[in-house]
Design an enzyme around this catalytic site. Structure first.
Site, short mmCIF file in Angstrom:
data_model
loop_
_atom_site.label_atom_id
_atom_site.label_comp_id
_atom_site.label_asym_id
_atom_site.label_seq_id
_atom_site.Cartn_x
_atom_site.Cartn_y
_atom_site.Cartn_z
N GLY A 1 -13.96 42.48 52.85
CA GLY A 1 -13.30 42.16 54.13
C GLY A 1 -13.47 40.71 54.53
O GLY A 1 -12.54 40.07 55.02
N GLU B 1 7.86 21.94 39.88
CA GLU B 1 7.85 21.43 38.50
C GLU B 1 8.27 22.50 37.49
O GLU B 1 7.81 22.51 36.36
CB GLU B 1 6.46 20.88 38.12
CG GLU B 1 6.07 19.63 38.86
CD GLU B 1 7.14 18.56 38.78
OE1 GLU B 1 7.55 18.19 37.68
OE2 GLU B 1 7.58 18.09 39.85
N ARG C 1 -14.09 41.92 36.77
CA ARG C 1 -12.99 41.20 37.43
C ARG C 1 -13.33 39.71 37.63
O ARG C 1 -12.44 38.86 37.58
CB ARG C 1 -12.71 41.84 38.79
CG ARG C 1 -12.11 43.23 38.68
CD ARG C 1 -12.30 44.02 39.97
NE ARG C 1 -11.52 43.50 41.08
CZ ARG C 1 -11.72 43.80 42.36
NH1 ARG C 1 -12.71 44.65 42.68
NH2 ARG C 1 -10.97 43.29 43.30
N TYR D 1 10.39 12.16 46.25
CA TYR D 1 11.15 12.49 45.04
C TYR D 1 12.15 13.58 45.40
O TYR D 1 11.78 14.76 45.50
CB TYR D 1 10.14 12.97 44.00
CG TYR D 1 10.66 13.19 42.60
CD1 TYR D 1 10.76 12.12 41.71
CD2 TYR D 1 11.00 14.46 42.16
CE1 TYR D 1 11.19 12.33 40.41
CE2 TYR D 1 11.43 14.68 40.86
CZ TYR D 1 11.53 13.61 39.99
OH TYR D 1 11.95 13.81 38.70
#
Length: 665
Positions: free
Chosen positions: A400, A423, A332, A134
């Protein structure tokens, strides 16, 4: 010890995990499909992916081609259905040319080709005797499609279009599958006939020979180079494409919306351009589902590893504290867990929306299009931005070890983050939503009632007048109060923008000046949609022991984590007091405590196999450290105890035997 951590966690779960898997997948049949196809891929050595990050670009790409060819032979030999084939490709979990062939090339022919054109091209595409991509974005233009520069000029003397790249910035740039694989492309170009430019249209063009795969005369095509990350999107041949006056037959113009006659007359077909919106809604719906999928993978890794990892807080003779027990970790991590579920319900609703829009378009009813266009644009924007940031947050939550490719998180991020741009760039999409919101408000005076996701703006006067009614923490888990809070925030930010723009010298100047505020208002509108859809989904019948209770907790965590994260919006509009905000934070902490015993079981409900996660930290058995150690020893760097380059470069340094250059300063 690690082994027992996850086993213990699973024993503490207070709900039916198998029933939750059905909620996540949508049906028992989908759960079975996932497990069956997932196993098929995981057990096939051709699809192995643990060695991806140590491969060079050429080796990596060739391996992707091998996987795609192997997948195609499986699809054909097992006679897989479209749903099974699509699932198979997604589980191979590697960006490849097939994504664009099936996800963009074929839908574009379906959406923009006439019946005759579909009959000609689709059988070839379905058999993959042609492979397509595309080609829209250019070096100089991406989001502004109307600014594309490639031209297709009609020549009536030969009944052909002449396609040309007039400038360097007109070079097609970025299409996946273009660089090395595709034989054909849907090319977007300015249609010029009779000396008049009719704007951008889609053409189907052959770019490579079907005999020896060489580019056709007048076509320059190449790969654009290495991208962010190790494997990530480097398995995809994103390409560049230029045309030097390439001739194509007139009927290679996709003619569903408009055609050109033999004599060069431009004829709109009477099919409204809006019909093309259906394909866009379909793509955006798929992007939202992908967001829930990618985020759920990152969250699974982070939750499992947070339950395995222990740090600090030890008393004599007792083990250290599981990282997942710290409030900083929960505050979180748990909102991201809730967000993955929120986006899944949003994706299901968008599937309904797509069906609804298509049915209306078939009847010639375009009334819902502006609202659907705006809401899908905004939802694509916020879900992809939040997911990209969420994957990175999960990496940080793994400390880490999250930085190791073995954690699976750097690769997941590198493969996902382009979604923020393709998009539709996420900020530009939110500005499109803002234009819709401003227009909706401007029509209120004329008595036009807003509908769909914007219906609440019809109630703007009340939402501006009435502030939050929360008196105690528990008030915050009242769906009506939450709904009102999100509607009031969005309405107030939207009205404030409209007022600011009205005071500007002209509308466009106002839009430019207050674009940051408009983005905030659009985000508020979109987050309201997600909260509303989550709450709506929970009004339906959901079976399984305590499944509904867990989903309600997740819904409140999602909504209240937004209230606290976007506190500025709620305070600046005067809707909340700082006391009410503190109550929201207190209620959120209580919800985290409710979620904590179920966290591992809730990520188990995503039903991701170890193969699919591709993460040593997120393993189902929790056996993290032994596998990290073994993986490290298997790295090609460790193939010999003494490294290549020792004799040449290390030994001379150690033995003080470096040859000094005979140059003088």
């Amino acid at each position: 010890m690690e082994m027992s951590s996850l086993t213990q966690e699973r024993k503490s779960a207070q709900f039916d995990v198998e029933a939750m898997k059905i909620v996540w997948e949508g049906s028992p049949e989908q759960v079975q499909l996932t497990q069956r196809i997932g196993q098929l891929v995981a057990n096939d050595a051709v699809f192995r992916k643990d060695n991806r990050v140590s491969q060079g670009r050429l080796e990596l790409f060739k391996n992707t081609l091998r996987k795609a060819a192997h997948a195609w032979s499986i699809i054909q030999s097992l006679h897989l259905t479209e749903a099974e084939a699509s699932k198979l490709r997604s589980f191979i979990d590697e960006p490849a040319y097939t994504d664009l062939h099936w996800g963009m090339f074929i839908p574009a022919i379906k959406g923009q080709g006439t019946d005759e054109q579909q009959q000609k091209w689709l059988p070839l595409a379905y058999r993959q005797t042609i492979i397509g991509c595309y080609a829209q974005t250019e070096l100089g233009h991406g989001s502004n499609v109307q600014g594309l520069e490639t031209t297709a000029t009609f020549d009536p003397s030969t009944d052909e279009f002449i396609v040309n790249t007039p400038t360097l910035t007109a070079t097609k740039w970025w299409p996946g599958g273009l660089g090395k694989v595709s034989t054909h492309a849907i090319v977007y170009a300015r249609l010029i006939t009779d000396g008049k430019d009719y704007g951008v249209h889609a053409f189907i063009m052959q770019i490579r020979s079907l005999e020896d795969h060489h580019p056709l005369p007048g076509v320059i095509v190449a790969d654009i180079g290495v991208k962010f990350g190790n494997g990530g999107y480097n398995t995809m041949d994103n390409g560049l494409l230029r045309f030097d006056n390439v001739r194509i037959p007139r009927d290679n113009l996709l003619m569903r919306v408009a055609s050109v006659t033999r004599h060069g007359k431009y004829v709109p077909s009477g099919v409204p351009r809006q019909l093309g919106y259906g394909a866009m809604v379909f793509v955006r719906k798929s992007i939202v589902m992908d967001a829930s999928n990618y985020l759920s993978r990152a969250v699974t890794i982070a939750v499992r590893y947070s339950a395995v990892r222990r740090q600090f807080g030890t008393q004599q003779g007792k083990p250290e504290i599981q990282v997942i027990d710290y409030m900083t970790q929960q505050s979180r991590l748990f909102p991201l867990l809730a967000t993955a579920y929120a986006y899944r319900f949003l994706g299901v609703w968008m599937s309904w929306l797509y069906s609804d829009v298509m049915a209306r378009l078939e009847r010639g009813d375009f009334s819902t299009l502006p609202e659907v266009h705006a809401c899908t644009a905004g939802l694509k924007s916020i879900t992809t931005s939040t997911t990209a940031d969420g994957i990175e947050e999960c990496r940080k939550l793994c400390g880490g070890h999250g930085y190791l490719c073995a954690s699976g998180l750097p690769e997941l991020y590198a493969a996902y983050v382009p979604a923020c741009t393709y998009e539709g760039d996420n900020v530009i999409l939110l500005l499109q939503v803002a234009r819709f919101l401003m227009k909706t408000l401007s029509l209120l005076g004329s008595g036009k009632k807003p509908s769909g996701t914007a219906a609440y703006l019809g109630n703007a006067a009340d939402l501006l007048a009435k502030n939050c009614q929360v008196m105690k923490e528990r008030d915050w888990i009242n769906p009506d109060i939450l709904q009102h809070a999100f509607e009031a925030r969005s309405a107030r930010l939207t009205v404030k923008c409209a007022t600011q723009i009205a005071a500007a010298s002209n509308q466009e100047a106002g839009f430019s000046e207050f674009s940051s505020e408009l983005v905030d208002a659009s985000r508020a509108h979109c987050e309201l949609i997600v909260v509303t859809r989550f709450m709506e989904a929970l009004k339906k019948e959901i079976s399984g022991r305590s499944v509904m209770k867990q989903l309600q907790t997740l819904c409140y965590v999602y909504a209240l984590s937004l209230v606290t994260a976007r506190a500025g919006d709620f305070l600046v509009t005067g809707y909340l007091s700082s006391k009410q905000l503190d109550l929201a934070k207190g209620q959120l902490r209580s919800l985290f405590r409710e979620l904590r015993p179920n966290a591992v079981a809730l990520v188990d409900s995503f039903n991701h196999s170890d193969y699919y996660l591709g993460s040593t930290l997120g393993r189902f058995d929790g056996n993290v450290y032994e596998n990290l150690y073994n993986d490290a020893l298997k790295d090609p760097m460790n193939a010999s105890p003494v490294t290549e380059g020792y004799e040449e470069y290390i030994r001379p340094v150690l033995k003080q035997q470096l040859k000094l250059p005979n140059s003088r300063l």
